[in-house]
Scaffold this motif. Structure first.
Motif, mmCIF file in Angstrom:
data_model
loop_
_atom_site.group_PDB
_atom_site.id
_atom_site.type_symbol
_atom_site.label_atom_id
_atom_site.label_comp_id
_atom_site.label_asym_id
_atom_site.label_seq_id
_atom_site.Cartn_x
_atom_site.Cartn_y
_atom_site.Cartn_z
ATOM 1 N N LYS A 1 26.701 -98.875 3.963
ATOM 2 C CA LYS A 1 26.386 -98.389 2.711
ATOM 3 C C LYS A 1 25.173 -97.532 2.731
ATOM 4 O O LYS A 1 25.047 -96.482 2.060
ATOM 5 C CB LYS A 1 25.736 -99.619 1.477
ATOM 6 C CG LYS A 1 27.129 -100.423 1.151
ATOM 7 C CD LYS A 1 26.728 -101.228 0.153
ATOM 8 C CE LYS A 1 28.007 -102.368 -0.487
ATOM 9 N NZ LYS A 1 27.572 -103.218 -1.466
ATOM 10 N N LEU B 1 26.462 -94.366 3.553
ATOM 11 C CA LEU B 1 27.242 -93.461 2.461
ATOM 12 C C LEU B 1 26.037 -92.806 1.317
ATOM 13 O O LEU B 1 26.094 -91.754 0.952
ATOM 14 C CB LEU B 1 28.022 -94.572 1.676
ATOM 15 C CG LEU B 1 29.258 -95.032 2.534
ATOM 16 C CD1 LEU B 1 29.849 -96.029 1.519
ATOM 17 C CD2 LEU B 1 30.150 -93.963 2.844
ATOM 18 N N HIS B 2 25.079 -93.642 1.182
ATOM 19 C CA HIS B 2 23.889 -93.172 0.456
ATOM 20 C C HIS B 2 23.247 -91.887 1.317
ATOM 21 O O HIS B 2 22.837 -90.948 0.241
ATOM 22 C CB HIS B 2 22.939 -94.172 0.368
ATOM 23 C CG HIS B 2 23.226 -95.438 -0.617
ATOM 24 N ND1 HIS B 2 24.259 -95.191 -1.564
ATOM 25 C CD2 HIS B 2 23.097 -97.012 -0.568
ATOM 26 C CE1 HIS B 2 24.465 -96.441 -2.179
ATOM 27 N NE2 HIS B 2 23.913 -97.243 -1.523
ATOM 28 N N ASP C 1 34.529 -100.389 8.550
ATOM 29 C CA ASP C 1 33.730 -100.271 7.393
ATOM 30 C C ASP C 1 32.669 -99.361 7.673
ATOM 31 O O ASP C 1 31.873 -99.214 8.545
ATOM 32 C CB ASP C 1 33.339 -101.774 7.695
ATOM 33 C CG ASP C 1 34.243 -102.943 7.412
ATOM 34 O OD1 ASP C 1 35.080 -102.483 6.574
ATOM 35 O OD2 ASP C 1 34.090 -104.036 7.796
ATOM 36 N N TYR C 2 32.546 -98.664 6.431
ATOM 37 C CA TYR C 2 31.319 -97.689 6.495
ATOM 38 C C TYR C 2 29.919 -98.401 5.805
ATOM 39 O O TYR C 2 30.070 -98.726 4.804
ATOM 40 C CB TYR C 2 31.967 -96.488 5.730
ATOM 41 C CG TYR C 2 32.880 -95.659 6.229
ATOM 42 C CD1 TYR C 2 34.099 -95.860 5.881
ATOM 43 C CD2 TYR C 2 32.672 -94.661 7.367
ATOM 44 C CE1 TYR C 2 35.325 -95.225 6.377
ATOM 45 C CE2 TYR C 2 33.876 -94.358 8.146
ATOM 46 C CZ TYR C 2 35.139 -94.364 7.642
ATOM 47 O OH TYR C 2 36.296 -93.694 8.080
#
Length: 906
Positions: free
Chosen positions: A558, A561-562, A555-556
């Motif tokens: 958030k 990712l931002h 699981d990456y």
């Protein structure tokens, strides 16, 4: 009243009776209720979920563990289909293990994710067993599930640990490798492959380790491998051989791999110390140079540590004064060596210039009386110079002693040597600064590598990839390893590029995007169980895709990712600028590429480039072209090239040699004649103009036509109409005229031998073919072309032209131009019996040329000399520069100035 029980209840009773009979085979049935209760207690005592199904996949019985797991009551489950209750389906699952039990009659096992009432999922190991009747038929099935979440978590942690160590090995800045007992490489990290100049680890794995060791290092390598078998660990320097044949010096730390006393191989870490060895050599040279300078000073020089008063350096003059050798004074206190005291001068109340220089951070002077080696006292002038470190603290003090009588001479010598030392220091500092700047070049590849490094730090367990499109957004640039095997599949690249070209808004691609995704993403999902992709956008225009993939479920966050999205937004504009910049550079290089031929014309010289450019320009029009040049320069080949590149290329190309006919016959050849127009005209004949209709007419040696024919030709050029000899009808011909001559038509016009109006009609565009003596740089290229041609004609396989023979060909002026050169090569091919044309195989007029023609031009002589030395050195520019006593940069500039190029064999 009859009690009718539901079918499922009847089946459950049947199952209970069957199981009771199996548990108590000798029971007569009277104790069936007790047996049933005993069975139910056993069934409910299982901690794992249990369920019993009939052949219609209806639930007959479940235990308390299953009811608690799904938070249901037995009444809610009894008689229901399993696929409706557990999977919310209306039919049997495609891969149903219960179905396989009924079909095969054998137990089944599988691992699966089970959905819980709260929406979460857990991994379960599920077993299904058949329940058979007395005839062996499967009548029911028992399903037993076991929660394996903890075991899976441990497996993931173990794999994570392995990936961490693997990542550490791959991120190491040293080459790490394992050699088995047979001396073959069984493991290597990517850094070792790159250090050896290979594209990937697969190119070196499995090969003998001696393939990567230079010939000088094989003996040492074998000795070290022998020590590994004996259980020893060592660190040693070993010369390695790169893929391109160059060598590097590595520092190898190796240890044996022993398991239960058995030798399995050795593991080693190799560090490239080539640069360090070079620096060590330079430092050694600098030290020797410094010692030469110090010992060359005629003054007595000693360097003292002001903190301990110990001597760290002394020259021969000082050693001669005190009568001791170097080892006897090194590290000893200065007051003990020079004054034979056991305490510093300041404790004795004596002024010390060394202490003064260190305290005041400036030069201190003083006169002292010291005995020399023979015990005689000498008056010496002492000068103490403090040496500061980078923090401004006095590190050392240089003390100089000299006789007062030689004061002036010593001052001049010291000043000179001090300037030399400062100059040397400045040169070293400049060298290091240039090296630092060279390591900071800006390019698209460097930017992508920096981004990959940064994203690798954020996602250490994943593999980052960049797919960047070129300036036209038609294909991907090859910037990073590991991409080609993904995208280089038939049709996939074009489809995926078109898909990216339609993206205008930021979005995140992942494995959860669903089935309606490009084929490329489906391949990514097959490789990486977890991945995500972010498009690179500039003003709603997609530049490419950034992809991060993990080979295990992951699981990456958030937040990460931002951050990556913001990083890409900040760098996307710079990426686009670099893509456009490199595209402009590549386009410029493409436009600057030099042609070596055009049609049948051969040559790469500047004059031939100008000819090629004119041919391309005139080919698009129907203008009349006058081609001039000496015999043998290829005027007809130029005309053919114009015709082949024009819109008339599908039409005929007709040649008329104007010097081959008499005036009467030339008129008939050009315009044709009617039957009976003159004696011998027994039939009608079409002229060359009429036969060239829709194509090109090439008039060779136009300067030799008669005045009468000039008039007729002028009329045709004006209105494209002509009449056959003896004819009365005007005929139109759509013909483009190209003319050629080896004469000076301008002079012929001035003398009245050629009509001026015809000359201007023919000379709309002029192309001059240079003689071969004016483009001698093309001689090697022409020689190889004619050698191939003559080899085919004579059925020979001559491969080379010796340097002496080629030099003879270069030195001759070739009055017959290219045609004469072709005849000379043809002569040599016929005479040569081996694989090399030598000077003795050339025609006599070339063998008699013993020396190049004299030239009064300094530039021409310099050009000849540089070309000769380059050929003798086999175009090794470093060796040629050494022989010419030039720097390499000067040699490169002269090669470019004179347009010198290496002749390559076919």
């Amino acid at each position: 009243m009859v009690n009718i029980r539901p079918p499922n209840v009847q089946k459950l009773d049947s199952f209970e009776v069957t199981m009771s009979a199996k548990l108590h085979p000798h029971s007569d049935g009277k104790d069936a209720p007790a047996t049933k209760q005993f069975f139910l207690r056993i069934f409910d005592s299982f901690a794992d979920p249990l369920a019993i199904y009939d052949q219609d996949y209806r639930i007959l019985k479940v235990n308390q563990a299953l009811l608690q797991f799904y938070q249901r009551t037995e009444a809610q489950l009894a008689g229901q289909h399993c696929y409706e209750v557990f999977y919310h389906r209306s039919s049997v699952c495609a891969d149903c293990h219960i179905q396989k039990v009924f079909l095969s009659g054998k137990p089944q096992r599988r691992e699966m994710l089970v959905s819980l009432p709260d929406g979460s999922q857990r991994p379960f190991e599920v077993h299904a067993y058949p329940v058979k009747d007395d005839n062996g038929a499967t009548v029911q099935a028992i399903e037993h599930g076991r929660d394996i979440s903890q075991r899976k978590s441990l497996e993931i942690k173990l794999k994570t640990s392995e990936e961490k160590y693997r990542t550490i090995v791959e991120l190491a800045r040293e080459g790490i490798f394992i050699v088995d007992a047979a001396d073959n490489l069984t493991f290597a990290n990517g850094f070792l492959a790159r250090m050896l100049g290979y594209g990937g680890v697969a190119e070196i794995i499995g090969r003998p380790v001696f393939d990567f060791i230079t010939a000088d290092g094989v003996r040492l390598g074998k000795a070290q491998l022998k020590r590994r078998r004996q259980g020893f660990s060592d660190s040693y320097e070993l010369p390695l051989r790169r893929q391109d044949g160059s060598s590097l010096i590595s520092l190898v730390a190796a240890a044996p791999l022993m398991v239960n006393g058995f030798f399995l191989g050795s593991i080693a870490i190799a560090t490239d110390i080539t640069h360090l060895k070079q620096v060590e050599k330079e430092l050694r040279s600098a030290k020797e140079f410094r010692e030469k300078i110090i010992n060359g000073i005629t003054d007595n020089l000693v360097v003292i540590d002001p903190r301990t008063y110990r001597i760290v350096q002394a020259n021969d003059s000082f050693l001669g004064r005190v009568g001791l050798d170097y080892q006897a004074v090194l590290g000893k206190p200065c007051y003990l060596v020079m004054l034979h005291r056991h305490s510093p001068c300041k404790e004795e109340g004596i002024s010390c210039p060394v202490l003064q220089a260190a305290r005041e951070k400036q030069t201190a002077f003083g006169d002292r009386v010291y005995p020399d080696a023979q015990g005689q006292e000498r008056i010496l002038q002492i000068s103490a110079y403090p040496l500061l470190d980078h923090q401004g603290v006095v590190d050392l003090v240089v003390r100089l002693e000299r006789d007062v009588t030689d004061k002036r001479k010593m001052e001049e010598a010291l000043a000179f040597r001090s300037r030399e030392l400062q100059k040397t220091q400045h040169q070293l500092e400049t060298l290091f600064e240039i090296s630092r700047q060279m390591n900071a070049k800006d390019s698209l590849r460097e930017l992508i590598e920096a981004l990959i490094t940064k994203t690798g730090e954020i996602f250490p367990e994943s593999e980052p990839l960049f797919l960047i499109m070129d300036a036209d957004r038609s294909q991907f640039l090859h910037l990073a390893p590991g991409i080609d095997h993904i995208v280089e599949q038939p049709g996939m690249v074009a489809d995926f590029v078109r898909y990216l070209g339609k993206i205008q808004d930021p979005q995140i691609f992942s494995v959860a995007n669903g089935p309606h995704t490009p084929a490329f993403f489906k391949i990514i999902s097959e490789i990486y169980p977890s991945w995500f992709g972010l498009p690179l956008l500039v003003q709603r225009q997609c530049l490419g895709l950034f992809l991060v993939g993990s080979r295990r479920p992951l699981d990456y966050p958030k937040g990460d990712l931002h951050f990556i999205q913001a990083l890409l937004d900040q760098t996307a504009g710079h990426v686009r600028s670099l893509v456009l910049h490199e595209a402009e550079i590549n386009q410029l290089r493409h436009h600057q590429a030099t042609k070596i031929s055009h049609g049948g014309l051969i040559g790469r010289s500047q004059k031939m480039q100008e000819v090629y450019e004119l041919i391309d320009l005139v080919s698009v029009s129907d203008a009349t072209v006058l081609i001039t040049g000496e015999n043998g320069t290829g005027k007809e080949l130029a005309a053919q090239a114009i015709h082949q590149h024009s819109h008339r290329s599908k039409g005929p190309f007709v040649v008329a040699n104007c010097s081959a006919y008499s005036p009467t016959l030339l008129e008939s050849e050009l315009f044709g004649h009617e039957k009976g127009s003159f004696t011998g005209a027994i039939r009608q004949k079409k002229g060359r103009i009429e036969r060239a209709h829709g194509g090109t007419l090439f008039l060779d040696e136009i300067g030799d036509i008669s005045p009468a024919t000039q008039v007729l030709l002028l009329r045709f050029l004006q209105d494209h109409y002509f009449e056959r000899v003896g004819g009365e009808r005007a005929i139109e011909a759509n013909v483009r005229v190209l003319a050629a001559t080896n004469q000076d038509l301008q002079k012929a016009v001035e003398t009245g031998n050629f009509r001026d109006d015809l000359y201007y009609r023919l000379n709309v565009i002029a192309i001059h073919l240079p003689p071969l003596r004016e483009r001698k740089d093309d001689i090697p290229l022409l020689c190889w072309h004619f050698l191939k041609k003559c080899n085919l004609k004579e059925k020979k396989n001559i491969l080379k032209i010796s340097p002496n023979a080629l030099q003879a060909l270069m030195d001759y002026d070739w009055p017959g131009n290219v045609r004469q050169l072709e005849n000379a090569i043809n002569h040599a091919v016929i005479i040569t019996q081996g694989e090399t044309i030598r000077r003795r195989h050339l025609p006599r007029f070339l063998k008699e040329v013993l020396a190049p023609p004299h030239s009064t031009s300094l530039a021409e002589n310099e050009r000849r000399m540089i070309l000769q030395v380059l050929q003798e050195a086999n175009w090794n520019k470093h060796e040629a520069a050494r022989r010419l006593q030039l720097t390499r940069s000067t040699l490169y500039s002269k090669i470019q100035r004179y347009g010198l190029k290496k002749t390559i064999s076919p």
